[in-house]
Design an enzyme around this catalytic site. Structure first.
Site, PDB file in Angstrom:
ATOM      1  N   LYS A   1      -1.088   0.192   7.942  1.00 15.34           N
ATOM      2  CA  LYS A   1      -0.151   0.856   7.012  1.00 15.34           C
ATOM      3  C   LYS A   1      -0.611   2.269   6.692  1.00 15.34           C
ATOM      4  O   LYS A   1       0.197   3.195   6.609  1.00 15.34           O
ATOM      5  CB  LYS A   1      -0.045   0.043   5.720  1.00 15.34           C
TER       6      LYS A   1
ATOM      7  N   ASP B   1      11.729   3.428   3.725  1.00  8.58           N
ATOM      8  CA  ASP B   1      10.314   3.400   3.355  1.00  8.58           C
ATOM      9  C   ASP B   1      10.021   4.622   2.474  1.00  8.58           C
ATOM     10  O   ASP B   1       9.873   5.749   2.979  1.00  8.58           O
ATOM     11  CB  ASP B   1       9.464   3.414   4.634  1.00  8.58           C
ATOM     12  N   ILE B   2       9.957   4.389   1.169  1.00  4.68           N
ATOM     13  CA  ILE B   2       9.796   5.519   0.229  1.00  4.68           C
ATOM     14  C   ILE B   2       8.445   6.200   0.427  1.00  4.68           C
ATOM     15  O   ILE B   2       8.336   7.426   0.422  1.00  4.68           O
ATOM     16  CB  ILE B   2       9.919   5.037  -1.237  1.00  4.68           C
TER      17      ILE B   2
ATOM     18  N   LYS C   1      30.574 -13.749  -8.452  1.00  4.89           N
ATOM     19  CA  LYS C   1      29.529 -14.746  -8.213  1.00  4.89           C
ATOM     20  C   LYS C   1      29.914 -15.641  -7.022  1.00  4.89           C
ATOM     21  O   LYS C   1      31.044 -16.152  -6.977  1.00  4.89           O
ATOM     22  CB  LYS C   1      29.359 -15.607  -9.473  1.00  4.89           C
TER      23      LYS C   1
ATOM     24  N   ASN D   1      10.688 -10.120  -6.101  1.00  4.18           N
ATOM     25  CA  ASN D   1       9.332 -10.529  -5.681  1.00  4.18           C
ATOM     26  C   ASN D   1       8.488 -10.783  -6.922  1.00  4.18           C
ATOM     27  O   ASN D   1       8.961 -10.637  -8.047  1.00  4.18           O
ATOM     28  CB  ASN D   1       8.718  -9.481  -4.750  1.00  4.18           C
TER      29      ASN D   1
ATOM     30  N   ASP E   1      11.680  -4.735   1.179  1.00 13.33           N
ATOM     31  CA  ASP E   1      11.786  -4.185   2.535  1.00 13.33           C
ATOM     32  C   ASP E   1      13.178  -4.423   3.110  1.00 13.33           C
ATOM     33  O   ASP E   1      13.580  -3.761   4.069  1.00 13.33           O
ATOM     34  CB  ASP E   1      10.740  -4.820   3.453  1.00 13.33           C
TER      35      ASP E   1
ATOM     36  N   PHE F   1      -0.090   1.295  -1.977  1.00 14.94           N
ATOM     37  CA  PHE F   1      -0.707  -0.025  -2.082  1.00 14.94           C
ATOM     38  C   PHE F   1      -0.286  -0.831  -0.855  1.00 14.94           C
ATOM     39  O   PHE F   1       0.707  -0.502  -0.208  1.00 14.94           O
ATOM     40  CB  PHE F   1      -0.231  -0.754  -3.345  1.00 14.94           C
TER      41      PHE F   1
ATOM     42  N   LYS G   1       1.980   5.184   7.632  1.00 17.30           N
ATOM     43  CA  LYS G   1       2.668   5.885   6.539  1.00 17.30           C
ATOM     44  C   LYS G   1       2.056   7.254   6.270  1.00 17.30           C
ATOM     45  O   LYS G   1       2.669   8.093   5.627  1.00 17.30           O
ATOM     46  CB  LYS G   1       2.642   5.029   5.281  1.00 17.30           C
TER      47      LYS G   1
HETATM   48  O1  PMT Z   1       2.660  -5.971 -10.349  1.00 16.61           O
HETATM   49  P1  PMT Z   1       1.483  -6.922 -10.371  1.00 16.61           P
HETATM   50  O2  PMT Z   1       1.890  -8.341 -10.726  1.00 16.61           O
HETATM   51  O3  PMT Z   1       0.376  -6.386 -11.255  1.00 16.61           O
HETATM   52  O4  PMT Z   1       0.889  -7.029  -8.890  1.00 16.61           O
HETATM   53  C1  PMT Z   1       0.314  -5.914  -8.287  1.00 16.61           C
HETATM   54  C2  PMT Z   1       0.797  -5.758  -6.838  1.00 16.61           C
HETATM   55  C3  PMT Z   1       0.216  -6.888  -6.006  1.00 16.61           C
HETATM   56  C4  PMT Z   1       2.323  -5.767  -6.767  1.00 16.61           C
HETATM   57  C5  PMT Z   1       0.341  -4.350  -6.352  1.00 16.61           C
HETATM   58  O5  PMT Z   1      -0.995  -4.223  -6.605  1.00 16.61           O
HETATM   59  C6  PMT Z   1       0.655  -4.116  -4.892  1.00 16.61           C
HETATM   60  O6  PMT Z   1      -0.017  -4.558  -3.983  1.00 16.61           O
HETATM   61  N1  PMT Z   1       1.749  -3.351  -4.671  1.00 16.61           N
HETATM   62  C7  PMT Z   1       2.309  -3.097  -3.347  1.00 16.61           C
HETATM   63  C8  PMT Z   1       3.160  -4.261  -2.928  1.00 16.61           C
HETATM   64  C9  PMT Z   1       3.908  -3.950  -1.670  1.00 16.61           C
HETATM   65  O7  PMT Z   1       5.094  -3.784  -1.686  1.00 16.61           O
HETATM   66  O8  PMT Z   1       3.158  -3.836  -0.606  1.00 16.61           O
HETATM   67  P2  PMT Z   1       3.729  -3.490   0.850  1.00 16.61           P
HETATM   68  O9  PMT Z   1       2.558  -3.730   1.701  1.00 16.61           O
HETATM   69  O10 PMT Z   1       4.990  -4.257   1.106  1.00 16.61           O
HETATM   70  O11 PMT Z   1       4.094  -1.948   0.779  1.00 16.61           O
HETATM   71  C10 PMT Z   1       3.157  -0.938   1.123  1.00 16.61           C
HETATM   72  C11 PMT Z   1       3.420   0.317   0.324  1.00 16.61           C
HETATM   73  O12 PMT Z   1       4.683   0.853   0.713  1.00 16.61           O
HETATM   74  C12 PMT Z   1       3.467   0.133  -1.171  1.00 16.61           C
HETATM   75  O13 PMT Z   1       2.852   1.247  -1.767  1.00 16.61           O
HETATM   76  C13 PMT Z   1       4.951   0.115  -1.481  1.00 16.61           C
HETATM   77  O14 PMT Z   1       5.213   0.624  -2.790  1.00 16.61           O
HETATM   78  C14 PMT Z   1       5.515   1.033  -0.410  1.00 16.61           C
HETATM   79  N2  PMT Z   1       6.897   0.728   0.006  1.00 16.61           N
HETATM   80  C15 PMT Z   1       7.230  -0.476   0.507  1.00 16.61           C
HETATM   81  C16 PMT Z   1       8.527  -0.714   0.919  1.00 16.61           C
HETATM   82  C17 PMT Z   1       9.476   0.326   0.806  1.00 16.61           C
HETATM   83  N3  PMT Z   1      10.751   0.141   1.163  1.00 16.61           N
HETATM   84  N4  PMT Z   1       9.123   1.514   0.312  1.00 16.61           N
HETATM   85  C18 PMT Z   1       7.840   1.730  -0.088  1.00 16.61           C
HETATM   86  O15 PMT Z   1       7.508   2.836  -0.544  1.00 16.61           O
END
Ligand code: PMT
Length: 419
Positions: A337, A305-306, A289, A210, A279, A323, A341
């Site tokens: 969220k 989902d960590i 390859k 990503n 995800d 985030f 969560k």
């Molecule tokens: O890295 P940069 O270029 O500076 O950009 C910053 C950012 C946009 C990446 C950052 O600020 C941000 O928004 N990070 C979260 C991105 C994300 O994965 O969002 P999400 O809405 O998909 O996930 C929600 C939360 O669950 C996040 O805290 C993520 O770390 C967590 N998560 C998601 C999937 C997963 N399998 N396990 C998780 O813990």
């Protein structure tokens, strides 16, 4: 507490005398260092009389050949003994030197040598201020944690009207106080930060990734470290230098990130999950390859989902902040969220907005808790990191006076909107 005021050579140098007085009224021990050019505008004697301290005027004695009288390493001693370094007025020249690591006089050498917070209050001609070179230098310095008190608009000494006039003493003093208050306020915390975008291998050469650059997470790690925390930085691959003093734990995939986070979780008092975690991952990873031979269908399976798991497995008292990167109806999805969560707060990123979010040096977010939504307007990711940490501390100590003072001071520069 000791504040060193660095005066560089612009017409506004005379205003530094008023600033020194204003800082002293806050019971701060103020010392002054002047560049050669600054001494063309104001005599060092003015500052010596105001502060009661010898004013540092250069690296060398007047013979130009021997290190100055006090000590050959005075810039190191001053850099280590000050609690904050304020450069006001900061000229385009000194900003450029700071941004490029040029250390050819006392002030620029001291800047490189200090671990104390650094605040700059620029003053210059409007075109010099707006020049892309100056703006790039400012952005570089902000990304490294230098705090900016922007110049004000008005009539300038050069006869032009526009932005470039040294800010009034009040916002500069507030920025210094804010930096001082924040300096050790995380000393009791172990902060676990995740950063960057995970990579899920398809075959030995390809992966699903990503756009996360890691800048937001690294800014948070650096800010927490500079505020005295022990910082564990669990990072997916990035192009960034690890912030000084952080314990780096490199990972690649969502699974590796999960294992590293759960392994270190018991040590953490504050968890901030800024990483963009996959995800989904390919259900099967090819050993070799994959050859190009017509259409290819990849079967994906969800990752764990960590964040949700961390909320379940944390120690009592450990704060968990996630985030959320959203592209439509951000508030609705961010709130969803937060509830699903169970985190203490979610930092909501509207990544559909141009110029912020992924990859950019700047960001604007909403800090969501079950009962509040605090808009933190666009600013450098490094400045935003401090604001996010301020809000996290507010969750822990709602009546923490120092945090409130710091937040109020910060509000005067870039107001947070609470609703
Ligand atoms: O890295 P940069 O270029 O500076 O950009 C910053 C950012 C946009 C990446 C950052 O600020 C941000 O928004 N990070 C979260 C991105 C994300 O994965 O969002 P999400 O809405 O998909 O996930 C929600 C939360 O669950 C996040 O805290 C993520 O770390 C967590 N998560 C998601 C999937 C997963 N399998 N396990 C998780 O813990």
């Amino acid at each position: 507490m000791k504040v060193t005021v660095g005066v560089s050579g612009g017409v506004a140098a005379y205003k530094a005398a008023e600033l020194v007085r204003a800082l002293q009224q806050q019971a701060l021990d103020v010392h002054v260092a002047m560049t050669q050019a600054a001494q063309q505008f104001v005599r060092p004697l003015t500052f010596a009389a105001l502060t009661g301290h010898r004013v540092i005027t250069g690296l060398w004695d007047s013979d130009g050949a021997t290190p100055n009288a006090a000590s050959s390493i005075e810039h190191i001693a001053e850099a280590q003994s000050c609690d904050a370094l304020l450069i006001a007025p900061a000229t385009a020249d000194i900003l450029a030197k700071m941004a490029h690591g040029i250390a050819d006089d006392f002030l620029t050498t001291m800047y490189l040598a200090t671990a104390a917070p650094v605040i700059v209050a620029p003053a210059m001609n409007v075109q010099m201020w707006e020049h892309p070179a100056t703006q790039t230098n400012i952005a570089t310095l902000q990304a490294r944690g230098v705090r900016l008190v922007p110049p004000e608009s008005g009539y300038l000494a050069c006869g032009m009207t526009g932005s470039g006039r040294l800010a009034e003493s009040d916002p500069i003093v507030r920025a210094v106080l804010e930096a001082l208050h924040r300096r050790h306020d995380l000393a009791q915390e172990t902060v676990l930060v995740t950063a960057g975008g995970t990579r899920e291998p398809i075959d030995p050469v390809r992966y699903i990734g990503n756009r996360s650059s890691g800048k937001m997470g690294y800014a948070l790690a650096e800010a927490a470290r500079q505020r005295g925390a022990r910082v564990l930085l669990i990072s997916a691959p990035t192009q960034l230098q690890p912030p000084a003093g952080c314990e780096m734990i490199p990972v690649m995939t969502a699974d590796e990130m999960r294992a590293a986070v759960l392994h270190h979780l018991s040590q953490a008092t504050l968890v901030i999950k800024a990483a963009a975690v996959a995800d989904f991952r390919p259900r099967i990873q090819a050993d070799q390859k994959i050859k190009r031979s017509g259409p290819l269908t990849l079967e994906l399976e969800p990752t764990q989902d960590i964040l949700a798991e961390v909320v379940q497995r944390r120690n009592p008292g450990t704060l968990v902040i996630g985030f959320a990167a959203e592209t439509n109806q951000p508030l609705k999805h961010g709130r969803g969220k937060l509830e699903r969560k169970g985190a203490d707060a979610i930092v909501l990123n509207d990544v559909s907005r141009e110029g912020i979010g992924f990859e950019s040096d700047r960001n604007a977010v909403t800090f969501l808790t079950p009962s509040t939504a605090i808009d933190l307007p666009e600013m450098s990711k490094r400045a935003l990191a401090d604001r996010i940490l301020d809000e996290a501390l507010m969750l822990r100590h709602p009546r923490n006076v120092l945090s409130e003072v710091a937040a109020n001071a910060a509000t005067s520069h870039t107001p947070a909107h609470r609703h």
